[in-house]
Motif scaffolding. Sequence first.
Motif, PDB file in Angstrom:
ATOM      1  N   TYR A  22     -22.390   7.855  30.406  1.00  0.00           N
ATOM      2  CA  TYR A  22     -22.240   8.718  29.232  1.00  0.00           C
ATOM      3  C   TYR A  22     -21.733   7.917  28.039  1.00  0.00           C
ATOM      4  CZ  TYR A  22     -20.458  12.155  25.968  1.00  0.00           C
ATOM      5  OH  TYR A  22     -20.212  12.869  24.822  1.00  0.00           O
ATOM      6  N   ASP A  23     -20.716   7.084  28.262  1.00  0.00           N
ATOM      7  CA  ASP A  23     -20.183   6.268  27.170  1.00  0.00           C
ATOM      8  C   ASP A  23     -21.253   5.332  26.617  1.00  0.00           C
ATOM      9  OD1 ASP A  23     -17.660   7.392  27.301  1.00  0.00           O
ATOM     10  OD2 ASP A  23     -16.888   5.880  28.689  1.00  0.00           O
TER      11      ASP A  23
ATOM     12  N   TYR B 136     -23.602   7.369  24.546  1.00  0.00           N
ATOM     13  CA  TYR B 136     -22.904   7.833  23.342  1.00  0.00           C
ATOM     14  C   TYR B 136     -22.838   6.725  22.293  1.00  0.00           C
ATOM     15  CZ  TYR B 136     -19.016   9.223  20.347  1.00  0.00           C
ATOM     16  OH  TYR B 136     -18.230   9.505  19.265  1.00  0.00           O
TER      17      TYR B 136
ATOM     18  N   HIS C 261     -18.839  16.782  23.017  1.00  0.00           N
ATOM     19  CA  HIS C 261     -18.307  15.468  23.388  1.00  0.00           C
ATOM     20  C   HIS C 261     -16.952  15.604  24.082  1.00  0.00           C
ATOM     21  CE1 HIS C 261     -17.295  11.239  23.184  1.00  0.00           C
ATOM     22  NE2 HIS C 261     -16.231  11.510  22.448  1.00  0.00           N
TER      23      HIS C 261
ATOM     24  N   THR D 168     -17.328  17.100  27.557  1.00  0.00           N
ATOM     25  CA  THR D 168     -17.842  16.119  28.516  1.00  0.00           C
ATOM     26  C   THR D 168     -16.748  15.140  28.935  1.00  0.00           C
ATOM     27  OG1 THR D 168     -20.055  16.274  27.542  1.00  0.00           O
ATOM     28  CG2 THR D 168     -19.582  14.334  28.890  1.00  0.00           C
TER      29      THR D 168
ATOM     30  N   LYS E  27     -14.842  14.582  32.730  1.00  0.00           N
ATOM     31  CA  LYS E  27     -14.847  13.290  33.411  1.00  0.00           C
ATOM     32  C   LYS E  27     -13.445  12.742  33.638  1.00  0.00           C
ATOM     33  CE  LYS E  27     -19.376  11.638  31.901  1.00  0.00           C
ATOM     34  NZ  LYS E  27     -19.808  11.145  33.226  1.00  0.00           N
TER      35      LYS E  27
END
Length: 329
Positions: A147-148, A151, A321, A324, A328
């Motif tokens: 995800y990072d 992003y 954001h 999410t 996590k």
Amino acid sequence: MGGSVTDARILARTLADPARVAGLDADGWTALLTMARAEQLIGTLALRVDGLPMPGAVKAILADARAAAAHGRRAALWEAEMARRALAGLDCPVVLLKGTAFVAAGMAAGQGRSIGDLDILVPRASLDAVEAALLAAGWEWVKPDPYDDVYYRRWMHELPPLIHRERDRMIDVHHTILPLTARITPDAEALITDSVALENGLRTLSPTGMIIHAAAHLFADGDLAGGLRNLWDIRCLVDAFGTAGLAAAARHHGLHREVARSLRLVDAVFGDGIARGIDRLYVRRLTARDGWGRPIRPLTRFGFYIRSHGLRMPPAMLARHLWTKWRKA
């Protein structure tokens, strides 16, 4: 003077006028040193007051700070050289940013400056080639989370951060100076086109570009944490190069309000100017340290923290954001 210390203005005023240390008592020196360390300005302070009368214990602390700043300067220049070698085979400009640029160009803004990661700016079209070259030269990803990674690549102004596997030093590869989700879209191509070549082939932003970048970083992106150091950068750059052409260039990049505010606050924090209107809130945030260097004014700090998120992305995107990231955690 110790009894009159209420915030980090004692640090700002001493940087601007080092002779003020003559009036410091023990509490005043404690406040000055702890604030300078907290704001990552201890090396700058050490050089500014070098040679002035001071207690022996203070002299020893500041001598250590000067030595640490000199070591940091050498390390920063070495990292820049390592990046230059890694990217030498690419046909693209590599522009140094922030503290490394200041010391590489021999600017007053780099004297004693604390320097962290190596920040570079390259054309967006060259990102893939730059990334591949750095990975081949020993840099590795810091953020392995998918995800990072997505992003950063989709929305940010830089690649996910990289760290060298042997030297343990990070590099941030920028393709512009503000996140793609920000309300302002600077002209990164113009910043690179106007950049100035160094003898080794690396480049720095033009002096005007440096001021614009510093103002963007300070007022259009973050929450002003460490902002006193960034404002001091702007003060040094303006002192060295003036402001000719700055207003027009700032307007071209959509950062005229931020640059104008930076000039007003330089005058208010380091000079004789008086902050008015909302500028007073910025001064309140920039100087939020007590006589032990601890953060104060939590509501002001929190307000600027919330503001920083609002600057970076629209509300709906921000909510997704944060949701999410929370899931996590």
